[in-house]
Enzyme design. Structure first.
Site, PDB file in Angstrom:
ATOM      1  CD1 TRP A 124      -2.272  -2.182   1.705  1.00 57.08           C
ATOM      2  CD2 TRP A 124      -3.019  -1.142  -0.137  1.00 57.08           C
ATOM      3  NE1 TRP A 124      -3.300  -2.929   1.178  1.00 57.08           N
ATOM      4  CE2 TRP A 124      -3.779  -2.319   0.049  1.00 57.08           C
ATOM      5  CE3 TRP A 124      -3.310  -0.332  -1.231  1.00 57.08           C
ATOM      6  CZ2 TRP A 124      -4.809  -2.702  -0.815  1.00 57.08           C
ATOM      7  CZ3 TRP A 124      -4.330  -0.701  -2.102  1.00 57.08           C
ATOM      8  CH2 TRP A 124      -5.070  -1.878  -1.888  1.00 57.08           C
ATOM      9  CE  LYS A 182      -9.227  -2.937   3.111  1.00 54.29           C
ATOM     10  NZ  LYS A 182      -8.112  -2.106   2.702  1.00 54.29           N
ATOM     11  CG  ASP A 202      -3.474   4.024   3.798  1.00 58.67           C
ATOM     12  OD1 ASP A 202      -4.554   3.877   4.405  1.00 58.67           O
ATOM     13  OD2 ASP A 202      -3.162   3.354   2.786  1.00 58.67           O
TER      14      ASP A 202
HETATM   15  C1  PLP Z   1      -7.571  -1.596   1.438  1.00 64.24           C
HETATM   16  C2  PLP Z   1      -6.487  -0.588   1.590  1.00 64.24           C
HETATM   17  C3  PLP Z   1      -6.317   0.457   0.661  1.00 64.24           C
HETATM   18  C4  PLP Z   1      -7.195   0.596  -0.557  1.00 64.24           C
HETATM   19  O1  PLP Z   1      -8.481   0.880  -0.213  1.00 64.24           O
HETATM   20  P1  PLP Z   1      -9.609   1.150  -1.336  1.00 64.24           P
HETATM   21  O2  PLP Z   1     -10.801   1.487  -0.536  1.00 64.24           O
HETATM   22  O3  PLP Z   1      -9.761  -0.114  -2.118  1.00 64.24           O
HETATM   23  O4  PLP Z   1      -9.119   2.279  -2.165  1.00 64.24           O
HETATM   24  C5  PLP Z   1      -5.311   1.357   0.883  1.00 64.24           C
HETATM   25  N1  PLP Z   1      -4.503   1.268   1.954  1.00 64.24           N
HETATM   26  C6  PLP Z   1      -4.628   0.285   2.862  1.00 64.24           C
HETATM   27  C7  PLP Z   1      -3.714   0.235   4.028  1.00 64.24           C
HETATM   28  C8  PLP Z   1      -5.621  -0.673   2.710  1.00 64.24           C
HETATM   29  O5  PLP Z   1      -5.758  -1.661   3.614  1.00 64.24           O
END
Ligand code: PLP
Length: 360
Positions: free
Chosen positions: A102, A196, A172
């Protein structure tokens, strides 16, 4: 009706009381005679839902007053572009820590707009680890320092918030948001996709410090412009109303469960039990430095990958679903977010021990 233990990394399991409440309110939300899905986002009913969600989130995370909370769409992936477009200002470069997949995706998007200085490479090797901050090659003039708090695919999580001095810190937090208390005042921007740890797909929460609202490039699309969204209460266009509502129910559930301190204790206990079971076995192995092990996503491999198929199908027979690791790394991954009860982790540990007795 029978529900399974769902270890999916995302979209992921949600608290059962939240789903029940949503089911009860599905056809008629509190005497309005309509579902939340069918309401105008500008009507009194939905505005009250939206405002309450923000109040509850601010209370849970103790968000200081000089931060704005935005409820946007586009997932964390949209933020990979929105962050540089909003924060670059007149600076010539940005700092990123690379700890896995990521991080890499965030870096690739940022490179479209500016020069990216990768301050440290981690998350590789065996065990996978996070390079100590003393070794990071930072640029004091960077517009911001970005890191991924929890790499969902490899299960590498920062145990602490990095120190960024005067440079705004951006994170993030998609797969660890609300898993434990957080000192929001250390950050310039925090973003997290809901699917998540706190809601359905389609919603992304962005928390941004007020003084960073003035730096946006005039090329930033209006819907990703933090200032414009803040001024419009995240309703510059139609927001993801139903996801916002469900996230609000999750925030209320978290408060009823004792808030983020209680969540952190529970999450640590669940993770410790699972890692102890993995470390104590001769069939399973987790390849992450114990100091950087995620509380949320626990990947593990079997000593003999010929057993992977049997492991997954027997797990399903035991009511344990979605344990297959990400296609880029193979093996298994158990995502044990807030909504995964301790009974689910115990059931997984019992199954793993039983499987090892029979096949190990
Ligand atoms: C799932 C995830 C993403 C991407 O998320 P989307 O909603 O599919 O854009 C980005 N960063 C992390 C850490 C993730 O777990």
């Amino acid at each position: 009706m029978s529900r399974v233990y769902n270890f999916s990394a995302g979209p992921a399991t949600l608290p059962e009381p939240v789903l029940q409440q949503a089911a009860e309110e599905m056809l008629d939300w509190r005497g309005t005679g309509m579902s939340v899905m069918e309401m105008s986002h500008r009507g009194k009913a939905f505005v009250s839902i939206a405002e309450q969600a923000e109040v509850d989130l601010r209370e849970l995370l103790e968000v200081p007053d000089h931060y704005r909370v935005l409820f946007l769409q586009g997932g964390a992936t949209a933020q990979f572009s929105a962050v540089p477009l909003n924060l670059l200002g007149s600076a010539g470069s940005v700092d990123y820590v690379n700890t896995g997949s990521w991080s890499k995706k965030a870096i690739a998007e940022a490179r479209k707009y500016t020069s990216v200085n990768v301050v440290a490479e981690g998350g590789g090797g065996d065990p996978m680890s996070i390079p100590p901050q003393s070794e990071w090659q930072r640029d004091p003039d960077a517009a911001y320092l970005h890191y991924c708090a929890n790499e969902t695919i490899t299960g590498v999580e920062f145990p602490e918030i990095p120190e960024s001095g005067d440079v705004p810190l951006v994170s993030d937090m998609s797969s660890t948001f609300l898993s434990r208390p957080l000192d929001v005042s250390r950050f310039g921007v925090i973003y997290a996709g809901a699917q998540k740890n706190f809601g359905p797909a389609g919603l992304t929460v962005v928390i941004v410090r007020d003084d960073l609202l003035d730096r946006a490039s005039d090329k930033v699309p209006a819907i990703w412009d933090y200032r414009r969204q803040a001024e419009a209460d995240s309703m510059l266009n139609t927001p993801a109303t139903y996801s916002w509502y469900i996230a609000g129910l999750v925030f209320q559930w978290l408060k009823r469960e004792g808030g983020l301190k209680a969540m952190a204790e529970r999450n640590k206990r669940k993770a410790d039990m699972l890692y102890a079971a993995i470390d104590g076995s001769s069939l399973y192995r987790n390849p992450v430095d114990p100091a950087a092990r995620s509380w949320m996503n626990v990947p593990f491999v079997l000593a003999d990958d010929q057993l992977d198929g049997a492991f997954l199908s027997e797990a399903v027979d035991a009511g344990l679903h979605t344990l297959k690791g990400h296609r880029s790394v193979g093996g298994m991954r158990a995502s044990i977010y807030n909504a995964m009860p301790e009974s689910g982790v115990n059931a997984l540990i019992d199954f793993m021990a039983d499987f090892e007795r029979r096949h190990g």
